[in-house]
Design an enzyme around this catalytic site. Sequence first.
Site, PDB file in Angstrom:
ATOM      1  N   SER A  69       0.797  -1.227   0.000  1.00  0.00           N
ATOM      2  CA  SER A  69       0.000   0.000   0.000  1.00  0.00           C
ATOM      3  C   SER A  69       0.828   1.275   0.000  1.00  0.00           C
ATOM      4  O   SER A  69       0.280   2.358  -0.224  1.00  0.00           O
ATOM      5  CB  SER A  69      -0.954   0.011   1.193  1.00  0.00           C
ATOM      6  OG  SER A  69      -1.991  -0.902   0.950  1.00  0.00           O
ATOM      7  N   LYS A  72       0.328   3.499  -2.949  1.00  0.00           N
ATOM      8  CA  LYS A  72      -0.933   4.177  -3.279  1.00  0.00           C
ATOM      9  C   LYS A  72      -0.794   5.686  -3.529  1.00  0.00           C
ATOM     10  O   LYS A  72      -1.371   6.203  -4.483  1.00  0.00           O
ATOM     11  CB  LYS A  72      -1.977   3.889  -2.194  1.00  0.00           C
ATOM     12  CG  LYS A  72      -2.491   2.449  -2.278  1.00  0.00           C
ATOM     13  CD  LYS A  72      -3.345   2.060  -1.080  1.00  0.00           C
ATOM     14  CE  LYS A  72      -3.847   0.617  -1.242  1.00  0.00           C
ATOM     15  NZ  LYS A  72      -4.397   0.076   0.000  1.00  0.00           N
ATOM     16  N   TYR A 193      -3.631  -3.102 -10.382  1.00  0.00           N
ATOM     17  CA  TYR A 193      -3.446  -2.793  -8.963  1.00  0.00           C
ATOM     18  C   TYR A 193      -2.432  -3.732  -8.309  1.00  0.00           C
ATOM     19  O   TYR A 193      -1.524  -3.294  -7.586  1.00  0.00           O
ATOM     20  CB  TYR A 193      -4.805  -2.890  -8.251  1.00  0.00           C
ATOM     21  CG  TYR A 193      -4.701  -2.840  -6.746  1.00  0.00           C
ATOM     22  CD1 TYR A 193      -4.417  -1.659  -6.080  1.00  0.00           C
ATOM     23  CD2 TYR A 193      -4.891  -4.004  -5.980  1.00  0.00           C
ATOM     24  CE1 TYR A 193      -4.317  -1.617  -4.695  1.00  0.00           C
ATOM     25  CE2 TYR A 193      -4.788  -3.970  -4.600  1.00  0.00           C
ATOM     26  CZ  TYR A 193      -4.499  -2.777  -3.962  1.00  0.00           C
ATOM     27  OH  TYR A 193      -4.388  -2.746  -2.593  1.00  0.00           O
ATOM     28  N   TYR A 245      -4.503   4.575   7.354  1.00  0.00           N
ATOM     29  CA  TYR A 245      -5.756   3.836   7.552  1.00  0.00           C
ATOM     30  C   TYR A 245      -6.525   4.387   8.748  1.00  0.00           C
ATOM     31  O   TYR A 245      -6.554   5.579   8.983  1.00  0.00           O
ATOM     32  CB  TYR A 245      -5.501   2.332   7.741  1.00  0.00           C
ATOM     33  CG  TYR A 245      -4.501   1.759   6.797  1.00  0.00           C
ATOM     34  CD1 TYR A 245      -4.690   1.854   5.430  1.00  0.00           C
ATOM     35  CD2 TYR A 245      -3.372   1.124   7.265  1.00  0.00           C
ATOM     36  CE1 TYR A 245      -3.778   1.317   4.555  1.00  0.00           C
ATOM     37  CE2 TYR A 245      -2.460   0.573   6.402  1.00  0.00           C
ATOM     38  CZ  TYR A 245      -2.661   0.678   5.048  1.00  0.00           C
ATOM     39  OH  TYR A 245      -1.753   0.154   4.200  1.00  0.00           O
ATOM     40  N   VAL A 263       1.742  -3.311   3.864  1.00  0.00           N
ATOM     41  CA  VAL A 263       1.774  -4.492   4.739  1.00  0.00           C
ATOM     42  C   VAL A 263       3.082  -5.284   4.659  1.00  0.00           C
ATOM     43  O   VAL A 263       3.324  -6.148   5.480  1.00  0.00           O
ATOM     44  CB  VAL A 263       0.576  -5.451   4.503  1.00  0.00           C
ATOM     45  CG1 VAL A 263      -0.711  -4.827   5.007  1.00  0.00           C
ATOM     46  CG2 VAL A 263       0.472  -5.888   3.062  1.00  0.00           C
TER      47      VAL A 263
HETATM   48  N1  GLN Z   1      -1.696  -5.836  -1.631  1.00  0.00           N
HETATM   49  C1  GLN Z   1      -2.378  -5.508  -0.471  1.00  0.00           C
HETATM   50  C2  GLN Z   1      -3.878  -5.649  -0.654  1.00  0.00           C
HETATM   51  O1  GLN Z   1      -4.467  -5.108  -1.563  1.00  0.00           O
HETATM   52  C3  GLN Z   1      -1.984  -4.137  -0.021  1.00  0.00           C
HETATM   53  C4  GLN Z   1      -2.481  -3.930   1.335  1.00  0.00           C
HETATM   54  C5  GLN Z   1      -1.631  -3.041   2.197  1.00  0.00           C
HETATM   55  O2  GLN Z   1      -0.426  -2.892   2.055  1.00  0.00           O
HETATM   56  N2  GLN Z   1      -2.280  -2.493   3.175  1.00  0.00           N
HETATM   57  O3  GLN Z   1      -4.506  -6.284   0.150  1.00  0.00           O
END
Ligand code: GLN
Length: 316
Positions: A69, A72, A193, A245, A263
């Site tokens: 993420s 993003k 994505y 988040y 993550v």
């Molecule tokens: N690839 C992960 C997902 O879409 C990314 C999530 C993250 O880093 N929070 O679930």
Amino acid sequence: MTNTLARAAARYDLGALHRELVEEHGGEVDDSVPQLAEADPNAFGIALALPDGDVRSVGNARDEFSMQSAVKPFVYALALRDNYDAVHEEVGTEPTGESFDAVLLEEDTGRPPNPMVNAGAIYTANLVEGSDARAKRERILVGLSAFAGRELRVDEGVAEAEQEKGDRNRALAYLMRSMGTLDPGVDEALEVYAAACAVLVDTEVLAVMGATLAFGGRNPRTGEQVVSRRVVTDVLSVMATCGMYDGSGRWLRRVGLPAKSGVAGGLVASVQGVAGIGVYSPPLDPVGNSVRGVRVCERLSADLGLHVFDRELDPS
Ligand code: GLN
């Protein structure tokens, strides 16, 4: 003032901070795909990218990991660069207070709530120009490489695993299609994505990417203007309010910097006019932010006085 801060950042004892926080053993390594579950919980890198393009780092700052993420904000920037009005019309900018993969759209409009949660990131990735998934993937990779100042690549194994296990993301993509918002097919949208999440970086690269946002869209290593200042302002604003988040409010109060976590354990923060910060440490707190990453940013912010609402006021 910002130069004073940059000079202080250049002198900061990163080694001492690393030695102290390496003793912090809280958190769990993400196990959503096998490649992430195998990460070394002890790996820990910190990097600062400064205005002259210098990068200072300690620990495992050259270990590679997937952005997840943390990609993003950069994907959002690239989508804004390509389709500014459409991105703002079709994607919200409100924090959700929910987990990053919540199956949730704006109630009245059916739009994804913001580009820092999965719904919005799946959507914005597909607002990057390109006739098909392959073209969009390629354009995102080239754009991310410009932010990084070096050629990046996708870990195809991670990208495939993400797509296989990504039922919630699939649910989100179907939901957006059913609302008549998401234009491409579900598979195409998820392919773009997942590839973006699987782009490999190291801590130093992450710091340079954060610095490119911190310095008005201009990469301090290469001098390339990657995105406009207007885009940077939008991206930093949304990172500040939604980047961590459902931990975003607490983060803004305690750290006071626009930031984004992933993550895999990466965390990128931007200190406007001063530095980009990169941290890598896989164990995560319950909301999905790197435990050591959060601690590093709290400390840097407090020790250097980086909080955007707690800067020394310029008397002149
Ligand atoms: N690839 C992960 C997902 O879409 C990314 C999530 C993250 O880093 N929070 O679930």
